[in-house]
Each structure stands twice: as structure tokens, then as C-alpha cells.
Design an enzyme around this catalytic site. Structure first.
Site, short mmCIF file in Angstrom:
data_model
loop_
_atom_site.label_atom_id
_atom_site.label_comp_id
_atom_site.label_asym_id
_atom_site.label_seq_id
_atom_site.Cartn_x
_atom_site.Cartn_y
_atom_site.Cartn_z
CG PHE A 121 -1.89 1.18 1.17
CD1 PHE A 121 -3.08 1.06 0.47
CD2 PHE A 121 -1.59 2.41 1.77
CE1 PHE A 121 -3.97 2.13 0.37
CE2 PHE A 121 -2.48 3.48 1.67
CZ PHE A 121 -3.66 3.33 0.97
CG ASP A 206 5.62 3.98 1.62
OD1 ASP A 206 5.66 4.63 2.68
OD2 ASP A 206 4.59 3.87 0.94
CE LYS A 235 -0.05 6.00 7.77
NZ LYS A 235 -1.45 6.35 7.51
#
Ligand code: PLP
Length: 390
Positions: A121, A206, A235
Site C-alpha cells: 500500500f 516507503d 503520518k
């Protein structure tokens, strides 16, 4: 608001540390951390102070101008990123951090192809979505960006077979988050590094979900002593304000020339002030070490639950990035835990995921465990009796 979020029936209005409260004053232990954003805890006083002060000085300043707070943040950032990763592009989200990495890989190498992992993802904008695996996210939006391909995860030989003369980069989450909290086998990330060196292909990590102390190291790649060429962060980096960071070796980032990539909010002073404070808190409160320690405690408690409940298939994760695989759909577990005052996430259909603030206290972990214990017991009984569980 567009109806694109699976909503939970609760209105959250306040948060402190690992606790949040709803509009009726009901308290919850927040093991979602707003999807990993609230890593320092909700409304950390140092973030609040930094935002208040900076809001009075200067909120916006386009990156076409220099700004003292942006410079301060960039210096702090590259003092903690893995060695050599010292040139950053600042954006506003994880997907944007990935978009920049994709463009950078294509520009630097002059090649189009990006290899990503099945189960990955990376976000939902068109470029990041092209690297994301799940067909429920991808299929409605075909055709996506060309020259992306997916290989089975954790298998170096499959990656080797997939590399062609058109390959620019391999993009990988060091630990897959949405894909079910899956830690790679030892040797996989080192193997990728060696393969990328051999084939002259960029290695992009990532770390949007794993980065910033979550897994017990500042960056998850440090567990395996592997440094990528490009790393994506987002985040929690600005203590809860929106941010994306793409950081690379200077020799690679310099491939992007003036005008070839930008975003209006890149490195806004307000966000950078919060991000400076976030790095200070992360280091001063030794939150990575805390995540390592509490992660062992939390994981052991989850393994106790596995021993007690046959519906639990596996417990996985590192630090305070944990997942519990259940033998069926976990939606009921999420909703029932919430009713009992604990917020948890899913990761795919069958995994309950925990991304709590790293400041969570042991007693709050104990509360989460006892609620989960009760809910798993209820679900188990309902399944055994063959009755619907709600
Ligand atoms: C590993 C990873 N990459 C990228 C993203 C996308 O981030 P955002 O939702 O901020 O665009 C996420 C979001 O969960 C993620 O977990």
C-alpha cells in the site's frame, strides 16, 4: 464530505496522550493513533506550544522564498535520517511523498519501470495507486500509470526475474502495514539492497507508516541495517499536522530541476515548526526505545490472547506496529471494542491492527488487552454457536 470513508458511529472531540474522548465525554484508549499520525500522543504540549508560537509569527511562506523555520526543520530532519539521505522534498501526505519518489526515480534513471510488491500500500493518488496492490482500490480507476509491476513479496529471486533494462526502481514498505502488518524475513531487505546495487536500480523505502520510531528504531530499515536511496515519510512527522517527506541522496535528488516538481504548501512554516518540535519530542522522550520496550510487552499480551482464543491465527509486528490475524472478518471486533472504549484498526479484512501513540502507558495497553479478550471471547462463542455475533 464525499462518502469515501467507512465511518464509525462516533464523534471525537478531544485527545490527550493515548486517550480520546467523544462528544458525550466517553473515554477511549486510542490504538489507532489516527492511523499512525498521533505517534507523540494527541495534543502533545510541545506541539501545541510550537504551533501557537509560529501561528503568531508566520503561517505560510511559499518555498520560492527562504524561511527560518523550514531551514531549522530540514537540518533536524537530516540529522536523524539514515546516513547519506540528506536532501528532502516536503509535501503534505504519504501519497505525495511516494509521487515525488516515483518522479525522482524516473528522472534520475531515465527509465520508466517501477517494481512494487504484491500486498503493498503506497497511497491512492494515481501514481501511488499504480504501486498499491489491492484491486479494490485500483480497478475502478484503470488505466493507471503505465510501467508498474508487482512481484510476490519477500522473494528476492522473483524481484531479480522482474528487473529489466527499463527498471528505474524497486519500491517497498520495510514492513507492510495495510497489507496485514507483515515483517519481512531476515535477509530480504539486504538482498534487495545488493540486487539494486548489482543492477543499478534505485531502492525506495516507503516508511510512511513504519518511520519515526514506530517499530522501535527511528526508521524500520535500521532493524536490518539497510539504507535505501530514497525514503518516503509522512503520518507523524509534524506531530499531527499534514506533511509528506521524500528524502534522498543529494546526487539523486539533484536530478529534479527547478519547476519539475512542487506543491504550494511545501514546507509551510507552521508545519515545519510543529515538525521541529516533533523531532525534539521523539528524541528527548526516547520514543523509539519506548516503542521497542512496550512493543515487546504488548506483543506478549497479544500472544497470550492467541493462546486463549482459537479464532486468533497469528500475532505479528515490531515495536508498536502490531497486528493480530483472526480467522474471519474483523469488522465486528472493531465495533465491539469501540463500544467498550478501545479504538483499533483493521489491515485488510482479517487483521486487527494497532498503531497506538508511543506514549501509551502499560495500564492503557492492559485495558486494550482486556477489552479485546472479552470481545474475542464473545465472537468465538457466537461463531461456535453459529449465531450472528451482533
Ligand atoms: C506505507 C504507506 N504509504 C503511503 C500511504 C499514503 O499516505 P496518505 O494517506 O497520507 O496519502 C500510507 C497510508 O496509510 C501508508 O501506510
Amino acid at each position: 464530505m464525499a462518502n469515501v470513508f467507512a465511518k464509525r458511529p462516533v464523534v471525537l472531540t478531544r485527545g490527550k496522550g493515548a486517550l480520546v474522548w467523544d462528544i458525550n465525554g466517553k473515554e477511549y484508549v486510542d490504538c489507532t493513533g489516527s492511523y499512525g499520525v498521533a505517534l507523540l500522543g494527541h495534543s502533545h504540549p510541545k506541539i501545541v506550544e510550537a504551533v501557537q508560537k509560529q501561528a503568531e509569527r508566520l503561517i505560510s511562506c511559499h518555498a520560492g522564498f527562504y524561511n527560518d523555520m523550514r531551514t531549522k526543520f530540514l537540518q533536524k530532519l537530516v540529522s536523524i535520517t539514515p546516513k547519506g539521505l540528506d536532501k528532502a522534498f516536503l509535501s503534505n501526505s504519504g501519497a505525495e511523498a511516494v509521487e515525488c519518489a516515483i518522479k525522482l526515480a524516473r528522472k534520475f534513471s531515465g527509465k520508466p519501470e517501477i517494481i512494487a510488491m504484491m500486498g503493498a500500500f503506497h497511497g491512492k493518488t494515481m501514481g501511488a495507486l499504480s504501486a498499491t496492490w489491492d484491486k479494490k482500490y485500483r480497478e475502478p480507476f484503470m488505466p493507471l500509470v503505465p510501467e508498474f509491476k508487482h512481484v510476490p513479496p519477500d522473494n528476492i529471486e522473483k524481484v531479480r526475474e522482474a528487473i529489466t533494462e527499463k527498471t528505474a526502481a524497486i519500491l517497498v514498505e520495510p514492513i507492510r502495514g495495510e497489507g496485514g502488518v507483515r515483517v519481512p524475513p531476515n535477509g530480504f531487505l539486504q538482498g534487495l539492497r545488493e540486487l539494486c546495487n548489482e543492477k543499478n536500480v534505485l531502492l525506495i523505502f516507503d516508511e510512511v507508516q513504519t518511520g519515526f520510531g514506530r517499530t522501535g528504531k527511528l526508521f524500520a530499515c535500521e532493524h536490518w541495517n539497510v539504507t535505501p536511496d530514497v525514503m518516503c515519510l509522512a503520518k507523524p512527522v509534524a506531530g499531527g499536522l499534514p506533511i509528506g517527506v521524500t528524502v534522498a541522496k543529494e546526487s539523486i535528488m539533484s536530478a529534479l530541476k527547478v519547476g519539475e516538481h512542487s506543491t504550494t504548501f511545501s514546507g509551510s512554516p507552521l508545519v515545519c515548526a510543529a515538525a521541529c518540535a516533533a523531532i525534539d519530542v521523539l528524541l528527548e522522550e526516547k520514543l523509539a526505545e519506548r516503542a521497542a520496550e512496550l512493543g515487546v510487552y504488548f506483543k506478549a499480551k497479544l500472544e497470550d490472547l492467541q493462546a486463549r482464543h482459537r479464532i486468533v491465527k497469528e500475532v505479528r509486528g515490531l515495536g508498536l506496529m502490531l497486528g493480530v490475524e483472526i480467522r474471519f472478518d474483523v469488522l465486528n471486533i472493531l465495533l465491539k471494542s469501540m463500544e467498550r472504549g478501545v479504538l483499533v484498526l483493521d489491515a485488510g479484512k482479517t487483521v486487527v491492527r494497532f498503531l497506538p501513540p508511543l506514549v501509551i502507558e502499560k495500564s492503557q495497553i492492559d485495558t486494550a488487552i482486556s477489552v479485546l479478550d472479552a470481545v474475542l471471547g464473545e465472537e468465538e462463542n457466537a461463531r461456535l454457536l453459529g449465531a450472528p455475533s451482533n
